[in-house]
Motif scaffolding. Structure first.
Motif, PDB file in Angstrom:
ATOM      1  N   TYR A  61     -24.334  -3.690  -4.324  1.00  0.00           N
ATOM      2  CA  TYR A  61     -22.515  -3.835  -3.821  1.00  0.00           C
ATOM      3  C   TYR A  61     -21.781  -3.093  -4.963  1.00  0.00           C
ATOM      4  CZ  TYR A  61     -23.807  -8.021  -1.390  1.00  0.00           C
ATOM      5  OH  TYR A  61     -24.457  -8.873  -0.456  1.00  0.00           O
ATOM      6  N   PHE A  62     -22.458  -2.971  -6.224  1.00  0.00           N
ATOM      7  CA  PHE A  62     -21.557  -1.763  -7.018  1.00  0.00           C
ATOM      8  C   PHE A  62     -22.027  -0.587  -7.413  1.00  0.00           C
ATOM      9  CE2 PHE A  62     -20.701  -6.406  -7.414  1.00  0.00           C
ATOM     10  CZ  PHE A  62     -19.359  -6.537  -7.402  1.00  0.00           C
ATOM     11  N   PHE A  63     -22.925  -0.046  -6.492  1.00  0.00           N
ATOM     12  CA  PHE A  63     -23.571   1.402  -6.634  1.00  0.00           C
ATOM     13  C   PHE A  63     -22.607   2.358  -6.549  1.00  0.00           C
ATOM     14  CE2 PHE A  63     -25.558   5.269  -4.957  1.00  0.00           C
ATOM     15  CZ  PHE A  63     -26.436   5.536  -5.736  1.00  0.00           C
ATOM     16  N   LEU A  64     -22.741   3.454  -7.435  1.00  0.00           N
ATOM     17  CA  LEU A  64     -21.766   4.278  -7.457  1.00  0.00           C
ATOM     18  C   LEU A  64     -22.596   5.656  -7.252  1.00  0.00           C
ATOM     19  CD1 LEU A  64     -19.678   3.852 -10.715  1.00  0.00           C
ATOM     20  CD2 LEU A  64     -19.177   3.465  -8.431  1.00  0.00           C
ATOM     21  N   ASP A  65     -22.115   6.265  -6.030  1.00  0.00           N
ATOM     22  CA  ASP A  65     -22.974   7.543  -5.699  1.00  0.00           C
ATOM     23  C   ASP A  65     -22.213   8.600  -6.365  1.00  0.00           C
ATOM     24  OD1 ASP A  65     -20.508   8.357  -4.125  1.00  0.00           O
ATOM     25  OD2 ASP A  65     -21.351   7.741  -2.089  1.00  0.00           O
ATOM     26  N   ASP A  66     -22.809   9.973  -6.129  1.00  0.00           N
ATOM     27  CA  ASP A  66     -22.347  10.898  -6.524  1.00  0.00           C
ATOM     28  C   ASP A  66     -20.896  11.445  -6.543  1.00  0.00           C
ATOM     29  OD1 ASP A  66     -25.097  11.486  -7.771  1.00  0.00           O
ATOM     30  OD2 ASP A  66     -25.714  12.950  -6.033  1.00  0.00           O
ATOM     31  N   ALA A  67     -20.501  11.094  -5.364  1.00  0.00           N
ATOM     32  CA  ALA A  67     -19.249  11.335  -5.048  1.00  0.00           C
ATOM     33  C   ALA A  67     -18.161  10.518  -5.715  1.00  0.00           C
ATOM     34  CB  ALA A  67     -18.771  11.130  -3.502  1.00  0.00           C
ATOM     35  N   ASP A  68     -18.582   9.175  -6.025  1.00  0.00           N
ATOM     36  CA  ASP A  68     -17.775   8.424  -6.510  1.00  0.00           C
ATOM     37  C   ASP A  68     -17.733   8.840  -8.222  1.00  0.00           C
ATOM     38  OD1 ASP A  68     -17.265   6.293  -4.472  1.00  0.00           O
ATOM     39  OD2 ASP A  68     -19.445   5.232  -4.937  1.00  0.00           O
ATOM     40  N   ARG A  69     -18.972   9.064  -8.753  1.00  0.00           N
ATOM     41  CA  ARG A  69     -19.070   9.400 -10.295  1.00  0.00           C
ATOM     42  C   ARG A  69     -18.130  10.793 -10.355  1.00  0.00           C
ATOM     43  NH1 ARG A  69     -23.391   6.842 -12.761  1.00  0.00           N
ATOM     44  NH2 ARG A  69     -24.738   5.906 -11.445  1.00  0.00           N
ATOM     45  N   GLU A  70     -18.300  11.620  -9.493  1.00  0.00           N
ATOM     46  CA  GLU A  70     -17.423  12.745  -9.698  1.00  0.00           C
ATOM     47  C   GLU A  70     -16.132  12.453  -9.742  1.00  0.00           C
ATOM     48  OE1 GLU A  70     -16.755  16.885  -7.037  1.00  0.00           O
ATOM     49  OE2 GLU A  70     -18.963  16.242  -7.572  1.00  0.00           O
ATOM     50  N   ALA A  71     -15.410  11.664  -8.745  1.00  0.00           N
ATOM     51  CA  ALA A  71     -14.153  11.282  -8.731  1.00  0.00           C
ATOM     52  C   ALA A  71     -13.833  10.460  -9.952  1.00  0.00           C
ATOM     53  CB  ALA A  71     -13.942  10.470  -7.531  1.00  0.00           C
ATOM     54  N   VAL A  72     -14.469   9.568 -10.564  1.00  0.00           N
ATOM     55  CA  VAL A  72     -13.815   8.771 -11.652  1.00  0.00           C
ATOM     56  C   VAL A  72     -14.276   9.541 -12.883  1.00  0.00           C
ATOM     57  CG1 VAL A  72     -14.927   6.815 -13.126  1.00  0.00           C
ATOM     58  CG2 VAL A  72     -14.852   6.524 -10.608  1.00  0.00           C
ATOM     59  N   GLN A  73     -15.113  10.701 -12.861  1.00  0.00           N
ATOM     60  CA  GLN A  73     -15.120  11.436 -14.017  1.00  0.00           C
ATOM     61  C   GLN A  73     -13.964  12.178 -14.457  1.00  0.00           C
ATOM     62  OE1 GLN A  73     -17.207  10.130 -16.119  1.00  0.00           O
ATOM     63  NE2 GLN A  73     -18.299  11.873 -16.854  1.00  0.00           N
ATOM     64  N   ALA A  74     -13.035  12.659 -13.527  1.00  0.00           N
ATOM     65  CA  ALA A  74     -12.001  13.459 -13.396  1.00  0.00           C
ATOM     66  C   ALA A  74     -10.678  12.576 -14.024  1.00  0.00           C
ATOM     67  CB  ALA A  74     -11.585  13.873 -12.066  1.00  0.00           C
ATOM     68  N   LYS A  75     -11.038  11.348 -14.209  1.00  0.00           N
ATOM     69  CA  LYS A  75      -9.986  10.352 -14.568  1.00  0.00           C
ATOM     70  C   LYS A  75      -9.752  10.024 -16.059  1.00  0.00           C
ATOM     71  CE  LYS A  75      -8.709  10.127 -10.204  1.00  0.00           C
ATOM     72  NZ  LYS A  75      -7.777  11.354  -9.804  1.00  0.00           N
ATOM     73  N   GLY A  76      -9.098  10.401 -16.585  1.00  0.00           N
ATOM     74  CA  GLY A  76      -8.399   9.813 -17.999  1.00  0.00           C
ATOM     75  C   GLY A  76      -9.597   9.364 -19.099  1.00  0.00           C
ATOM     76  N   ARG A  77      -9.324   8.241 -19.751  1.00  0.00           N
ATOM     77  CA  ARG A  77     -10.228   8.014 -20.817  1.00  0.00           C
ATOM     78  C   ARG A  77     -11.411   6.944 -20.081  1.00  0.00           C
ATOM     79  NH1 ARG A  77      -6.173   6.419 -25.250  1.00  0.00           N
ATOM     80  NH2 ARG A  77      -4.551   7.640 -23.943  1.00  0.00           N
ATOM     81  N   ALA A  78     -12.214   6.694 -21.082  1.00  0.00           N
ATOM     82  CA  ALA A  78     -13.443   5.739 -20.487  1.00  0.00           C
ATOM     83  C   ALA A  78     -12.919   4.354 -20.056  1.00  0.00           C
ATOM     84  CB  ALA A  78     -14.364   5.480 -21.631  1.00  0.00           C
ATOM     85  N   HIS A  79     -11.758   3.886 -20.838  1.00  0.00           N
ATOM     86  CA  HIS A  79     -11.338   2.695 -20.246  1.00  0.00           C
ATOM     87  C   HIS A  79     -10.618   2.530 -18.859  1.00  0.00           C
ATOM     88  CE1 HIS A  79      -7.928   3.818 -22.570  1.00  0.00           C
ATOM     89  NE2 HIS A  79      -7.302   3.214 -21.763  1.00  0.00           N
ATOM     90  N   ASN A  80      -9.729   3.768 -18.843  1.00  0.00           N
ATOM     91  CA  ASN A  80      -9.130   3.772 -17.463  1.00  0.00           C
ATOM     92  C   ASN A  80     -10.336   4.167 -16.274  1.00  0.00           C
ATOM     93  OD1 ASN A  80      -6.634   3.771 -18.592  1.00  0.00           O
ATOM     94  ND2 ASN A  80      -6.776   6.092 -18.922  1.00  0.00           N
ATOM     95  N   ARG A  81     -11.479   4.834 -16.657  1.00  0.00           N
ATOM     96  CA  ARG A  81     -12.382   5.115 -15.748  1.00  0.00           C
ATOM     97  C   ARG A  81     -13.029   3.756 -15.453  1.00  0.00           C
ATOM     98  NH1 ARG A  81     -13.428   9.759 -19.025  1.00  0.00           N
ATOM     99  NH2 ARG A  81     -15.287   8.778 -20.127  1.00  0.00           N
ATOM    100  N   LEU A  82     -13.481   2.871 -16.303  1.00  0.00           N
ATOM    101  CA  LEU A  82     -14.077   1.629 -15.926  1.00  0.00           C
ATOM    102  C   LEU A  82     -13.071   0.882 -14.973  1.00  0.00           C
ATOM    103  CD1 LEU A  82     -16.271  -0.413 -16.420  1.00  0.00           C
ATOM    104  CD2 LEU A  82     -15.452  -1.008 -18.457  1.00  0.00           C
ATOM    105  N   GLY A  83     -11.866   0.636 -15.500  1.00  0.00           N
ATOM    106  CA  GLY A  83     -10.815   0.061 -14.367  1.00  0.00           C
ATOM    107  C   GLY A  83     -10.943   0.469 -13.160  1.00  0.00           C
ATOM    108  N   LEU A  84     -10.955   1.989 -12.948  1.00  0.00           N
ATOM    109  CA  LEU A  84     -11.003   2.434 -11.752  1.00  0.00           C
ATOM    110  C   LEU A  84     -12.088   1.982 -10.850  1.00  0.00           C
ATOM    111  CD1 LEU A  84      -9.861   4.370  -9.426  1.00  0.00           C
ATOM    112  CD2 LEU A  84     -10.960   6.261 -10.808  1.00  0.00           C
TER     113      LEU A  84
END
Length: 62
Positions: free
Chosen positions: A9-32
């Motif tokens: 249910y909570f798998f992140l594919d490559d596109a998800d990871r790429e989109a998230v990596q572009a966002k702010g700091r670690a805690h912001n990425r985790l929230g996203l």
């Protein structure tokens, strides 16, 4: 929730990871990531992030 269910249910594919990596700091990425995956399961935003089970947050933080 078991590790197997978390991975399903909570798998992140490559596109998800790429989109998230572009966002702010670690805690912001985790929230996203929590919000992104909560749309998949249980299918809605979780109004209070403190309601997310700690094992799910730990899995996503990995």
């Amino acid at each position: 929730m078991s590790r197997t269910k978390s991975e399903r249910y909570f798998f992140l594919d490559d596109a998800d990871r790429e989109a998230v990596q572009a966002k702010g700091r670690a805690h912001n990425r985790l929230g996203l990531v929590v919000h992104l995956t909560s749309l998949r399961y249980p299918g809605r935003f979780i109004p209070d992030p403190r309601q997310v089970p700690t094992e799910i947050v730990a899995y996503l933080a990995e």
